[in-house]
Design an enzyme around this catalytic site. Sequence first.
Site, PDB file in Angstrom:
ATOM      1  N   ARG A 163      67.244  66.169  31.910  1.00 57.68           N
ATOM      2  CA  ARG A 163      66.429  67.079  31.185  1.00 57.68           C
ATOM      3  C   ARG A 163      65.868  68.098  32.167  1.00 57.68           C
ATOM      4  O   ARG A 163      65.153  69.455  31.520  1.00 57.68           O
ATOM      5  CB  ARG A 163      65.094  65.519  30.432  1.00 57.68           C
ATOM      6  CG  ARG A 163      65.563  65.438  29.063  1.00 57.68           C
ATOM      7  CD  ARG A 163      64.529  63.890  28.714  1.00 57.68           C
ATOM      8  NE  ARG A 163      65.518  62.974  30.157  1.00 57.68           N
ATOM      9  CZ  ARG A 163      66.605  62.578  28.799  1.00 57.68           C
ATOM     10  NH1 ARG A 163      66.643  62.467  27.657  1.00 57.68           N
ATOM     11  NH2 ARG A 163      67.388  61.597  29.892  1.00 57.68           N
ATOM     12  N   THR A 164      65.145  67.251  32.861  1.00 57.99           N
ATOM     13  CA  THR A 164      64.177  67.814  34.103  1.00 57.99           C
ATOM     14  C   THR A 164      65.431  69.764  34.554  1.00 57.99           C
ATOM     15  O   THR A 164      64.640  70.137  34.649  1.00 57.99           O
ATOM     16  CB  THR A 164      63.588  67.657  34.954  1.00 57.99           C
ATOM     17  OG1 THR A 164      63.344  65.529  34.357  1.00 57.99           O
ATOM     18  CG2 THR A 164      62.660  68.061  35.543  1.00 57.99           C
ATOM     19  N   LYS A 179      77.618  64.787  54.284  1.00 64.14           N
ATOM     20  CA  LYS A 179      77.837  64.783  55.798  1.00 64.14           C
ATOM     21  C   LYS A 179      76.990  64.104  56.666  1.00 64.14           C
ATOM     22  O   LYS A 179      77.177  64.193  57.755  1.00 64.14           O
ATOM     23  CB  LYS A 179      78.956  66.632  56.698  1.00 64.14           C
ATOM     24  CG  LYS A 179      80.240  66.923  55.726  1.00 64.14           C
ATOM     25  CD  LYS A 179      79.962  68.405  56.220  1.00 64.14           C
ATOM     26  CE  LYS A 179      80.867  68.808  54.878  1.00 64.14           C
ATOM     27  NZ  LYS A 179      80.753  70.562  55.015  1.00 64.14           N
ATOM     28  N   ARG A 230      63.823  67.559  43.452  1.00 62.78           N
ATOM     29  CA  ARG A 230      63.838  66.609  42.742  1.00 62.78           C
ATOM     30  C   ARG A 230      64.294  65.626  43.840  1.00 62.78           C
ATOM     31  O   ARG A 230      64.925  65.620  44.458  1.00 62.78           O
ATOM     32  CB  ARG A 230      64.637  65.485  41.546  1.00 62.78           C
ATOM     33  CG  ARG A 230      64.448  64.401  41.320  1.00 62.78           C
ATOM     34  CD  ARG A 230      65.061  64.145  40.164  1.00 62.78           C
ATOM     35  NE  ARG A 230      64.073  64.161  38.729  1.00 62.78           N
ATOM     36  CZ  ARG A 230      64.308  63.259  37.459  1.00 62.78           C
ATOM     37  NH1 ARG A 230      65.101  63.217  37.390  1.00 62.78           N
ATOM     38  NH2 ARG A 230      63.096  64.012  36.762  1.00 62.78           N
ATOM     39  N   HIS A 261      55.580  63.576  38.165  1.00 64.60           N
ATOM     40  CA  HIS A 261      56.156  64.023  38.063  1.00 64.60           C
ATOM     41  C   HIS A 261      55.349  64.685  36.969  1.00 64.60           C
ATOM     42  O   HIS A 261      54.497  65.037  35.548  1.00 64.60           O
ATOM     43  CB  HIS A 261      57.229  63.052  36.428  1.00 64.60           C
ATOM     44  CG  HIS A 261      58.785  63.642  35.764  1.00 64.60           C
ATOM     45  ND1 HIS A 261      58.805  65.182  36.456  1.00 64.60           N
ATOM     46  CD2 HIS A 261      59.699  63.442  35.967  1.00 64.60           C
ATOM     47  CE1 HIS A 261      59.324  65.482  35.374  1.00 64.60           C
ATOM     48  NE2 HIS A 261      59.925  63.899  35.130  1.00 64.60           N
TER      49      HIS A 261
HETATM   50  N1   CP Z   1      62.573  62.768  31.870  1.00 65.86           N
HETATM   51  C1   CP Z   1      62.994  63.282  33.122  1.00 65.86           C
HETATM   52  O1   CP Z   1      62.777  63.149  33.865  1.00 65.86           O
HETATM   53  O2   CP Z   1      64.431  62.412  32.557  1.00 65.86           O
HETATM   54  P1   CP Z   1      65.512  63.670  33.758  1.00 65.86           P
HETATM   55  O3   CP Z   1      65.372  61.781  34.850  1.00 65.86           O
HETATM   56  O4   CP Z   1      66.573  62.946  32.692  1.00 65.86           O
HETATM   57  O5   CP Z   1      64.944  64.448  33.741  1.00 65.86           O
END
Ligand code: CP
Length: 317
Positions: free
Chosen positions: A58-59, A86, A108, A136
């Site tokens: 999603r993100t 590496k 992320r 998040h």
């Molecule tokens: N909600 C969320 O962060 O989903 P993803 O891990 O798929 O990005």
Amino acid sequence: MLERLPHLLGIESLSREQIEFFLDQAKPFQEFQLYPLKKLATLRGKTVALAFFEPSTRTRISFTTAASRLGADTMALQAEASSLKKGESLMDTVRTLEAMKPDAIVMRHSSSGAPHFVAERLEIPVLNAGDGTHEHPTQALLDALTIRDRAGRLESLNVTILGDILHSRVARSNIHLLGKFGARITLCGPSMWVPREVEGLAPQVRRTFSVDRALEGADVVMTLRVQTERIHEPALAPDEYIAGYQLTPERLRRAKPDALVMHPGPMIRGLEIDPAVADGPQSCVLEQVTNGLAVRMALLYHLVGGPPADAPHPAKD
Ligand code: CP
């Protein structure tokens, strides 16, 4: 007009006014997702780097699409196919991306605080797309937009967050955000996943290990993913979790009849949530995904676009 933020690293440091500003900015971008031609020139010539050191559907796709719909180019690190394999360090990796002159980096990482560490060392805005078990922020903003649309307000809601709170950055960001709007937040899950410390994240947070008590009178029910990749020694068998904490149609009846059912995804159907609830009329799961695009467009516009104070909103232009 809000003073431009240097980065978006978390919800905890945002004011209520800043949160409302981003939600208001996201509104025209929500309508924009329904246009037949979904392309603006607002960020034409800009580049957004995407550095996902942890899996995401999603993100990652939402940020990529948000940048593209604003007219920006993207450069994406494929962690599994990169020189990280590496032995290259996090800082050398992000400095290498920065040397290719992007205008922002979306990041992320499985380590809490990694985007903060990077933000202190780079010259460009860093947007936190989820760091370890910490925050998040874009998920909490898209959740807030969904709640405000459906419930008509963000203030003073009864919110139940159900499941693996300990490992959930989504829970932390939502507790910070909804707490700023006076929510009464009930955290419920197996005792080892609902530590006492989480009660200190916002003024009106309480814990309970009884799912029936937690759901009583809830306006919003957030179910969380059981984060198997972060749990090294699961103390609870799936059958025990299902028996104790799965959100089922019977349990949901304890909440208000129009209570919203939310899940950040990815959902493990049949474990955290009964498919009848996930696909039922109270579920906002796919709406949350769509709203993620609008929120991320608003944030990229703010952090990368640097609109002048009197500029019309790009989706209304
Ligand atoms: N909600 C969320 O962060 O989903 P993803 O891990 O798929 O990005």
